[in-house]
Design an enzyme around this catalytic site. Structure first.
Site, PDB file in Angstrom:
ATOM      1  N   LEU A 120      -9.216   9.962   7.374  1.00  0.00           N
ATOM      2  CA  LEU A 120      -8.376  11.116   7.678  1.00  0.00           C
ATOM      3  C   LEU A 120      -6.952  10.637   7.904  1.00  0.00           C
ATOM      4  CD1 LEU A 120     -10.806  12.860  10.227  1.00  0.00           C
ATOM      5  CD2 LEU A 120     -10.723  13.123   7.729  1.00  0.00           C
ATOM      6  N   GLY A 121      -6.137  10.698   6.854  1.00  0.00           N
ATOM      7  CA  GLY A 121      -4.727  10.325   6.953  1.00  0.00           C
ATOM      8  C   GLY A 121      -3.901  11.489   6.438  1.00  0.00           C
ATOM      9  N   SER A 122      -2.805  11.182   5.742  1.00  0.00           N
ATOM     10  CA  SER A 122      -2.059  12.271   5.094  1.00  0.00           C
ATOM     11  C   SER A 122      -2.939  12.910   4.039  1.00  0.00           C
ATOM     12  CB  SER A 122      -0.799  11.727   4.438  1.00  0.00           C
ATOM     13  OG  SER A 122       0.003  11.151   5.405  1.00  0.00           O
ATOM     14  N   GLY A 123      -3.547  12.052   3.237  1.00  0.00           N
ATOM     15  CA  GLY A 123      -4.640  12.504   2.396  1.00  0.00           C
ATOM     16  C   GLY A 123      -5.918  12.287   3.190  1.00  0.00           C
TER      17      GLY A 123
ATOM     18  N   ASN B 107       0.856  -1.188   0.000  1.00  0.00           N
ATOM     19  CA  ASN B 107       0.000   0.000   0.000  1.00  0.00           C
ATOM     20  C   ASN B 107       0.883   1.226   0.000  1.00  0.00           C
ATOM     21  OD1 ASN B 107      -1.620   2.177   0.626  1.00  0.00           O
ATOM     22  ND2 ASN B 107      -2.719   1.178   2.301  1.00  0.00           N
TER      23      ASN B 107
ATOM     24  N   GLU C 269      -7.080  -1.289   4.607  1.00  0.00           N
ATOM     25  CA  GLU C 269      -7.048  -1.412   3.150  1.00  0.00           C
ATOM     26  C   GLU C 269      -6.442  -2.751   2.754  1.00  0.00           C
ATOM     27  OE1 GLU C 269      -5.121   2.168   3.772  1.00  0.00           O
ATOM     28  OE2 GLU C 269      -6.092   3.262   2.136  1.00  0.00           O
TER      29      GLU C 269
ATOM     30  N   ARG D 181      -2.022  -1.496  -3.997  1.00  0.00           N
ATOM     31  CA  ARG D 181      -3.008  -0.415  -4.051  1.00  0.00           C
ATOM     32  C   ARG D 181      -2.596   0.560  -5.156  1.00  0.00           C
ATOM     33  NH1 ARG D 181      -2.948   4.820  -0.340  1.00  0.00           N
ATOM     34  NH2 ARG D 181      -4.832   5.831  -1.075  1.00  0.00           N
TER      35      ARG D 181
ATOM     36  N   ILE E 265      -5.197   9.912  11.335  1.00  0.00           N
ATOM     37  CA  ILE E 265      -5.756  10.955  12.206  1.00  0.00           C
ATOM     38  C   ILE E 265      -7.090  10.494  12.787  1.00  0.00           C
ATOM     39  CG2 ILE E 265      -6.650  13.321  12.261  1.00  0.00           C
ATOM     40  CD1 ILE E 265      -4.645  13.944   9.939  1.00  0.00           C
ATOM     41  N   GLY E 266      -7.933   9.924  11.947  1.00  0.00           N
ATOM     42  CA  GLY E 266      -9.257   9.485  12.396  1.00  0.00           C
ATOM     43  C   GLY E 266      -9.177   8.445  13.504  1.00  0.00           C
ATOM     44  N   GLU E 267      -8.152   7.587  13.429  1.00  0.00           N
ATOM     45  CA  GLU E 267      -8.011   6.536  14.451  1.00  0.00           C
ATOM     46  C   GLU E 267      -7.341   7.040  15.714  1.00  0.00           C
ATOM     47  OE1 GLU E 267      -6.066   3.002  12.757  1.00  0.00           O
ATOM     48  OE2 GLU E 267      -6.971   3.611  10.870  1.00  0.00           O
TER      49      GLU E 267
ATOM     50  N   HIS F  72      -9.359   6.750  -2.025  1.00  0.00           N
ATOM     51  CA  HIS F  72      -9.419   6.062  -0.733  1.00  0.00           C
ATOM     52  C   HIS F  72     -10.537   5.024  -0.722  1.00  0.00           C
ATOM     53  CE1 HIS F  72      -7.554   9.923   1.082  1.00  0.00           C
ATOM     54  NE2 HIS F  72      -6.626   9.002   1.039  1.00  0.00           N
TER      55      HIS F  72
ATOM     56  N   ASP G  16       2.315  17.113   9.742  1.00  0.00           N
ATOM     57  CA  ASP G  16       2.045  16.029  10.694  1.00  0.00           C
ATOM     58  C   ASP G  16       1.027  16.512  11.731  1.00  0.00           C
ATOM     59  OD1 ASP G  16       2.160  14.258  12.898  1.00  0.00           O
ATOM     60  OD2 ASP G  16       4.181  13.643  12.339  1.00  0.00           O
TER      61      ASP G  16
ATOM     62  N   ARG H 102      -1.708  18.844   0.992  1.00  0.00           N
ATOM     63  CA  ARG H 102      -2.607  19.225  -0.111  1.00  0.00           C
ATOM     64  C   ARG H 102      -3.674  20.191   0.373  1.00  0.00           C
ATOM     65  NH1 ARG H 102      -3.887  13.240  -1.937  1.00  0.00           N
ATOM     66  NH2 ARG H 102      -2.378  12.726  -0.314  1.00  0.00           N
TER      67      ARG H 102
HETATM   68  N1  LIG Z   1      -1.671  10.191  17.722  1.00  0.00           N
HETATM   69  C1  LIG Z   1      -1.960  10.920  16.652  1.00  0.00           C
HETATM   70  N2  LIG Z   1      -2.658  12.066  16.770  1.00  0.00           N
HETATM   71  C2  LIG Z   1      -2.936  12.823  15.697  1.00  0.00           C
HETATM   72  N3  LIG Z   1      -2.571  12.499  14.449  1.00  0.00           N
HETATM   73  C3  LIG Z   1      -1.882  11.364  14.266  1.00  0.00           C
HETATM   74  C4  LIG Z   1      -1.540  10.503  15.340  1.00  0.00           C
HETATM   75  N4  LIG Z   1      -0.870   9.447  14.839  1.00  0.00           N
HETATM   76  C5  LIG Z   1      -0.768   9.640  13.501  1.00  0.00           C
HETATM   77  N5  LIG Z   1      -1.375  10.793  13.154  1.00  0.00           N
HETATM   78  C6  LIG Z   1      -1.457  11.429  11.846  1.00  0.00           C
HETATM   79  O1  LIG Z   1      -1.908  10.562  10.838  1.00  0.00           O
HETATM   80  C7  LIG Z   1      -1.449  11.070   9.582  1.00  0.00           C
HETATM   81  C8  LIG Z   1      -0.971   9.921   8.715  1.00  0.00           C
HETATM   82  O2  LIG Z   1      -2.053   9.068   8.483  1.00  0.00           O
HETATM   83  P1  LIG Z   1      -1.886   7.695   7.684  1.00  0.00           P
HETATM   84  O3  LIG Z   1      -3.245   7.187   7.418  1.00  0.00           O
HETATM   85  O4  LIG Z   1      -0.949   6.803   8.416  1.00  0.00           O
HETATM   86  O5  LIG Z   1      -1.145   8.211   6.391  1.00  0.00           O
HETATM   87  P2  LIG Z   1      -1.160   7.748   4.883  1.00  0.00           P
HETATM   88  O6  LIG Z   1      -2.201   8.599   4.247  1.00  0.00           O
HETATM   89  O7  LIG Z   1       0.211   8.014   4.385  1.00  0.00           O
HETATM   90  O8  LIG Z   1      -1.544   6.291   4.844  1.00  0.00           O
HETATM   91  C9  LIG Z   1      -0.370  12.107   9.896  1.00  0.00           C
HETATM   92  O9  LIG Z   1      -0.906  13.408   9.766  1.00  0.00           O
HETATM   93  C10 LIG Z   1      -0.086  11.849  11.355  1.00  0.00           C
HETATM   94  O10 LIG Z   1       0.324  13.012  12.008  1.00  0.00           O
HETATM   95  C1  LIG Z   2      -5.541   9.021  -2.475  1.00  0.00           C
HETATM   96  C2  LIG Z   2      -4.733   9.529  -1.337  1.00  0.00           C
HETATM   97  O1  LIG Z   2      -4.757  10.694  -1.045  1.00  0.00           O
HETATM   98  O2  LIG Z   2      -4.028   8.615  -0.646  1.00  0.00           O
HETATM   99  P1  LIG Z   2      -3.112   8.861   0.648  1.00  0.00           P
HETATM  100  O3  LIG Z   2      -3.996   9.372   1.698  1.00  0.00           O
HETATM  101  O4  LIG Z   2      -2.568   7.505   0.951  1.00  0.00           O
HETATM  102  O5  LIG Z   2      -2.080   9.852   0.267  1.00  0.00           O
HETATM  103 MG   LIG Z   3      -3.321   6.036   3.588  1.00  0.00          MG
END
Ligand SMILES: Nc1ncnc2c1ncn2[C@@H]1O[C@H](COP(=O)(O)OP(=O)(O)O)[C@@H](O)[C@H]1O
Ligand SMILES: CC(=O)OP(=O)(O)O
Ligand SMILES: [Mg+2]
Length: 403
Positions: free
Chosen positions: A214-217, A14, A389, A62, A336-338, A151, A287, A246
């Protein structure tokens, strides 16, 4: 045709924008091994690392963009690889890493079947009203400009898991959450009137679930009975929510102004929107952990970043609910969501009018895994679901290889 279960361990690759997540799953979806690497790391050494588990029989990748034609999980042959390469411009932050992964696997283990699973596939069901941009017909027809959504592997998994947790229509209980604390009191909660979205999962197109990845994206999906009806990302993974680097949605007129009046090049605007915007552009860090810490220490720019992030998040959750006509469950997933109780609470704080109420003790007490964090008698159930995923991709691999 081979039964799907016969394909033994599947390696899942992934490649996200900020990470490379590797997982080895056994035939029943059990997690045998996991390794998270930086986005620019490679797969080197992976086969030696997983050898002790009896090796790998197939690899699932992925791919964030399958374009208009690649939807179902697809075995990667030379033709498919060329098609994927041709799609690189649609998701330049993601596609090169995924393609590089395919090449590394082929070099190391040419005998292995490789399968591409697409983020865009889950959104293929978007109605035309949600997938169409109001732009000239010739752009839509000649260039295929439309909303795709991303996603999808995460939204598909999280929405299916939410449906399990909601239980059958009428069950307001804690189905599927065995082993989690503090849920006993939920058994028997009234759940379904089948009509007005006020708490159950009954009705022909229910449950109505909004998933927040809610992750990086970041993106949201509006899911009715497992079918995606709307989402926040569009033609590329740049539309919608505020993300790590972004921008999410920006007035296209502002971008035209930057090019026409301020004299920025198209590449400068593109780099700015993809790599220098979002949390990074507002607070100086992409971050979320750092942004939260800086805001906690009183940084005005970090506070503004959180306000902008939450404002957009709440507004788009409400838009997803409008696309469904109601809401049975709100789901948080992704890094972030988790992990961030603060972001979950902040998002929910503005959504009380929709029946969303997060329980402070459950929310802050969440320590990973799948859990219910809503107030027990609230009309809408609220869950945290660990992003998997990998499970969705391994499923896709089995389906593709059994065809
Ligand atoms: N304990 C936490 N509190 C707040 N944000 C977090 C925590 N742990 C990870 N994150 C955030 O999650 C984001 C990354 O999400 P992730 O789903 O792992 O990324 P990706 O999109 O690369 O798969 C980053 O912004 C990171 O700061
Ligand atoms: C599509 C996309 O933004 O994926 P990621 O959150 O992994 O960067
Ligand atoms: Mg991701």
């Amino acid at each position: 045709m081979r039964p799907p279960g016969e394909i033994a361990n599947v390696l899942v690759v992934n490649a996200g924008s900020s990470s490379l997540k590797l997982r080895l799953l056994d035939p029943s979806g059990g997690l045998l091994w996991a390794d998270d690497r930086a986005a620019d790391d490679r797969l080197d050494g992976v086969f030696a690392q997983v050898a002790e588990f009896g090796g790998v029989r197939a690899v699932g990748h992925r791919f964030v963009h399958g374009g208009p034609t690649l939807l179902r999980p697809t075995v990667i042959d030379a033709g498919v690889e060329a098609e994927l390469r041709a799609r690189t411009s649609l998701a330049p932050l993601h596609m090169p890493a995924a393609l590089a992964g395919v090449a590394v696997v082929r070099a190391a283990a040419p005998e292995l079947a490789q399968v591409a699973c697409f983020d865009t596939a889950f959104h293929a069901s978007l109605p035309a009203a949600a997938s169409t941009y109001a732009i000239p017909a010739r752009w839509r027809e000649r260039y295929g400009i439309r909303r795709y959504g991303f996603h999808g592997l995460s939204h598909a998994y999280a929405s299916r898991r939410a449906a399990e947790l909601l239980g059958p229509p009428g069950a307001g209980g804690s189905d599927g959450l065995d082993g989690l604390d503090g849920l006993d009191g939920l058994d028997g909660l009234d759940g379904s009137d089948g009509s007005d979205g006020s708490g159950g999962s009954g009705g022909s197109d229910r449950p109505w679930v909004v998933t927040c990845h809610l992750g990086s994206g970041g993106s949201l999906a509006a899911v009715a009975a497992g079918v995606c009806r709307d989402t926040t990302m569009g033609f590329t993974p740049l539309e919608g929510l505020v993300m790590g680097t972004r921008s999410g949605s920006v007035d296209p007129g502002a971008l035209l102004w930057l090019v026409r009046q301020a004299g920025l090049s198209v590449d400068e605007v593109g780099d700015g929107l993809e790599h220098e915007s979002g949390l990074l552009g507002l607070a100086g860090s992409a971050d979320m952990r750092q942004v939260l810490a800086m805001a906690g220490a009183g940084s005005p720019s970090a506070r503004l970043a959180l306000e902008v992030y939450q404002h957009r998040l709440r507004g788009l959750v409400a838009a997803m609910v409008a696309a469904l006509g109601g809401l049975d469950a709100l789901v948080f997933t992704g890094g972030i969501g988790e992990a961030s109780a603060e972001i979950r609470a902040g998002a929910a704080a503005g959504l009380g009018f929709l029946g969303v109420r997060v329980d402070a003790t459950r929310n802050t007490g969440h320590r990973g895994g799948d859990a219910e964090i809503g107030v027990p008698d609230a009309p809408v159930r609220v869950f945290v679901v660990a992003a998997r995923e990998d499970i969705e991709i391994a499923r896709g691999v089995r389906v593709a290889l059994a065809r």
